[in-house]
Design a protein around this motif. Structure first.
Motif, PDB file in Angstrom:
ATOM      1  N   MET A 119     -17.877 -12.712   3.603  1.00 31.34           N
ATOM      2  CA  MET A 119     -16.499 -13.194   3.699  1.00 31.34           C
ATOM      3  C   MET A 119     -15.564 -12.016   3.931  1.00 31.34           C
ATOM      4  O   MET A 119     -15.708 -10.955   3.328  1.00 31.34           O
ATOM      5  N   GLU A 120     -14.598 -12.201   4.823  1.00 28.92           N
ATOM      6  CA  GLU A 120     -13.636 -11.152   5.102  1.00 28.92           C
ATOM      7  C   GLU A 120     -12.764 -10.881   3.881  1.00 28.92           C
ATOM      8  O   GLU A 120     -12.530 -11.780   3.074  1.00 28.92           O
ATOM      9  N   PRO A 121     -12.260  -9.649   3.748  1.00 28.76           N
ATOM     10  CA  PRO A 121     -11.385  -9.344   2.604  1.00 28.76           C
ATOM     11  C   PRO A 121     -10.157 -10.246   2.582  1.00 28.76           C
ATOM     12  O   PRO A 121      -9.643 -10.644   3.630  1.00 28.76           O
ATOM     13  N   ILE A 122      -9.698 -10.570   1.400  1.00 28.05           N
ATOM     14  CA  ILE A 122      -8.501 -11.391   1.230  1.00 28.05           C
ATOM     15  C   ILE A 122      -7.277 -10.514   1.450  1.00 28.05           C
ATOM     16  O   ILE A 122      -7.108  -9.489   0.794  1.00 28.05           O
ATOM     17  N   ARG A 123      -6.426 -10.908   2.380  1.00 29.29           N
ATOM     18  CA  ARG A 123      -5.216 -10.152   2.683  1.00 29.29           C
ATOM     19  C   ARG A 123      -4.184 -10.398   1.583  1.00 29.29           C
ATOM     20  O   ARG A 123      -3.795 -11.531   1.323  1.00 29.29           O
ATOM     21  N   LEU A 124      -3.723  -9.314   0.982  1.00 29.55           N
ATOM     22  CA  LEU A 124      -2.896  -9.420  -0.216  1.00 29.55           C
ATOM     23  C   LEU A 124      -1.623  -8.595  -0.065  1.00 29.55           C
ATOM     24  O   LEU A 124      -1.653  -7.474   0.444  1.00 29.55           O
ATOM     25  N   LEU A 125      -0.510  -9.157  -0.524  1.00 26.00           N
ATOM     26  CA  LEU A 125       0.780  -8.468  -0.513  1.00 26.00           C
ATOM     27  C   LEU A 125       1.291  -8.347  -1.945  1.00 26.00           C
ATOM     28  O   LEU A 125       1.196  -9.307  -2.717  1.00 26.00           O
ATOM     29  N   ILE A 126       1.824  -7.182  -2.309  1.00 22.18           N
ATOM     30  CA  ILE A 126       2.389  -6.968  -3.641  1.00 22.18           C
ATOM     31  C   ILE A 126       3.908  -6.918  -3.526  1.00 22.18           C
ATOM     32  O   ILE A 126       4.452  -6.194  -2.690  1.00 22.18           O
ATOM     33  N   VAL A 127       4.596  -7.685  -4.374  1.00 19.22           N
ATOM     34  CA  VAL A 127       6.057  -7.674  -4.408  1.00 19.22           C
ATOM     35  C   VAL A 127       6.497  -7.253  -5.805  1.00 19.22           C
ATOM     36  O   VAL A 127       6.286  -7.985  -6.782  1.00 19.22           O
ATOM     37  N   GLU A 128       7.079  -6.054  -5.912  1.00 25.28           N
ATOM     38  CA  GLU A 128       7.441  -5.476  -7.207  1.00 25.28           C
ATOM     39  C   GLU A 128       8.533  -4.442  -6.977  1.00 25.28           C
ATOM     40  O   GLU A 128       8.375  -3.540  -6.146  1.00 25.28           O
ATOM     41  N   ASP A 129       9.667  -4.555  -7.699  1.00 27.35           N
ATOM     42  CA  ASP A 129      10.785  -3.637  -7.462  1.00 27.35           C
ATOM     43  C   ASP A 129      10.664  -2.322  -8.218  1.00 27.35           C
ATOM     44  O   ASP A 129      11.368  -1.358  -7.910  1.00 27.35           O
ATOM     45  N   ASP A 130       9.770  -2.235  -9.204  1.00 27.66           N
ATOM     46  CA  ASP A 130       9.547  -0.992  -9.936  1.00 27.66           C
ATOM     47  C   ASP A 130       8.452  -0.203  -9.217  1.00 27.66           C
ATOM     48  O   ASP A 130       7.292  -0.614  -9.198  1.00 27.66           O
ATOM     49  N   ALA A 131       8.825   0.928  -8.617  1.00 31.74           N
ATOM     50  CA  ALA A 131       7.893   1.686  -7.779  1.00 31.74           C
ATOM     51  C   ALA A 131       6.658   2.147  -8.555  1.00 31.74           C
ATOM     52  O   ALA A 131       5.538   2.131  -8.023  1.00 31.74           O
ATOM     53  N   MET A 132       6.840   2.559  -9.809  1.00 33.64           N
ATOM     54  CA  MET A 132       5.711   3.027 -10.595  1.00 33.64           C
ATOM     55  C   MET A 132       4.749   1.891 -10.920  1.00 33.64           C
ATOM     56  O   MET A 132       3.530   2.027 -10.789  1.00 33.64           O
ATOM     57  N   VAL A 133       5.301   0.745 -11.331  1.00 36.77           N
ATOM     58  CA  VAL A 133       4.461  -0.415 -11.631  1.00 36.77           C
ATOM     59  C   VAL A 133       3.722  -0.870 -10.379  1.00 36.77           C
ATOM     60  O   VAL A 133       2.536  -1.197 -10.417  1.00 36.77           O
ATOM     61  N   LEU A 134       4.426  -0.882  -9.252  1.00 36.04           N
ATOM     62  CA  LEU A 134       3.805  -1.283  -7.994  1.00 36.04           C
ATOM     63  C   LEU A 134       2.607  -0.395  -7.673  1.00 36.04           C
ATOM     64  O   LEU A 134       1.537  -0.883  -7.296  1.00 36.04           O
ATOM     65  N   GLU A 135       2.781   0.910  -7.835  1.00 35.22           N
ATOM     66  CA  GLU A 135       1.700   1.830  -7.497  1.00 35.22           C
ATOM     67  C   GLU A 135       0.519   1.703  -8.447  1.00 35.22           C
ATOM     68  O   GLU A 135      -0.641   1.765  -8.026  1.00 35.22           O
ATOM     69  N   VAL A 136       0.803   1.503  -9.733  1.00 32.70           N
ATOM     70  CA  VAL A 136      -0.286   1.314 -10.702  1.00 32.70           C
ATOM     71  C   VAL A 136      -1.058   0.044 -10.372  1.00 32.70           C
ATOM     72  O   VAL A 136      -2.299   0.023 -10.377  1.00 32.70           O
ATOM     73  N   ASN A 137      -0.341  -1.045 -10.052  1.00 29.93           N
ATOM     74  CA  ASN A 137      -1.005  -2.297  -9.693  1.00 29.93           C
ATOM     75  C   ASN A 137      -1.818  -2.145  -8.411  1.00 29.93           C
ATOM     76  O   ASN A 137      -2.929  -2.670  -8.281  1.00 29.93           O
ATOM     77  N   ARG A 138      -1.243  -1.400  -7.456  1.00 26.49           N
ATOM     78  CA  ARG A 138      -1.958  -1.171  -6.200  1.00 26.49           C
ATOM     79  C   ARG A 138      -3.275  -0.437  -6.458  1.00 26.49           C
ATOM     80  O   ARG A 138      -4.329  -0.815  -5.937  1.00 26.49           O
ATOM     81  N   GLN A 139      -3.187   0.629  -7.256  1.00 28.32           N
ATOM     82  CA  GLN A 139      -4.384   1.415  -7.549  1.00 28.32           C
ATOM     83  C   GLN A 139      -5.446   0.563  -8.233  1.00 28.32           C
ATOM     84  O   GLN A 139      -6.638   0.685  -7.942  1.00 28.32           O
TER      85      GLN A 139
END
Length: 224
Positions: free
Chosen positions: A1-21
């Motif tokens: 199965m192909e990877p699921i395309r995912l978008l993250i929406v978060e206004d706190d840059a640090m939280v966004l990066e931690v979630n991304r990692q």
């Protein structure tokens, strides 16, 4: 199965990066973008057509409900997992009524997000594989699977706030750190920090690099 395309929406840059990692450590997902506000989120959803959006509720220009509402009006086949500090009943009801598949309240443990993503992955696979689903399968999915969504307790003596503080520090320094360096950086005892670092390595959120010198004991260095 192909990877699921995912978008993250978060206004706190640090939280966004931690979630991304964290999400990048999971197999089967491809992060195709990130947005810091609702307007940007809607534009990226329209342009990049993600299958799944990890959506914060409190955004600078609009709330998460408005984002979902505008995407539904465009009849986009987009699924949403809400990750937010909003926990009042009215907000939660509104979000589910507009079709969010899950709702995770901050602060949360990464294990909870992992379960939500893996559950979505399994659901999507089944939908693609089958033309019809039996009542037995749906009952097992709705009831048995929901029982698995529990916040597993951290090891005794560890707490979520300190763990996230260490993760945020590691994101900020962007280079391998020893336990002593991390302890100095966030103002905690080295023994305490080492326990968190070892746990984060065990759960694949940090990498361990053992450096050997010409003399003395090897030094453990940790990185994202």
């Amino acid at each position: 199965m192909e990877p699921i395309r995912l978008l993250i929406v978060e206004d706190d840059a640090m939280v966004l990066e931690v979630n991304r990692q964290f999400i990048e450590t999971l197999s089967g997902f491809q992060i195709i973008g990130a947005a810091a506000n609702g307007t940007e989120a809607i534009q990226l959803i329209i342009e990049k057509d993600p299958q799944l959006v990890i959506l914060d509720y409190y955004l600078p220009d609009m709330d998460g409900y408005q984002v979902i509402e505008r995407i539904r009006l465009r009849q986009k086949d987009t699924d949403f997992i809400m990750v937010t500090a909003a926990k009042d009943v009215e907000t939660i009801q509104k979000i589910f009524r507009f079709g969010a598949i899950d709702y995770i309240i901050k602060p949360f443990r990464f294990e909870r997000l992992k379960i939500a993503l893996e559950r979505y992955q399994q659901m999507l696979y089944r939908f693609r594989k089958e033309d019809e689903l039996t009542q037995k399968y749906l009952d097992e999915w709705v009831y048995t699977e929901r029982k698995k969504i529990e916040n597993k307790p951290l090891p005794k003596g560890l707490n979520e706030v300190t763990m996230k503080q260490i993760l945020q520090y590691m994101m900020k320094v962007k280079k391998p750190q020893s336990a002593e360096e991390v302890a100095k950086g966030i103002g905690l005892a080295r023994v305490t920090v080492r326990r968190y670092l070892e746990y984060l390595v065990q759960t694949n959120r940090l990498k361990l690099d053992v450096q050997y010198g010409s003399v003395g004991r090897p030094i453990n260095r940790y990185s994202i």
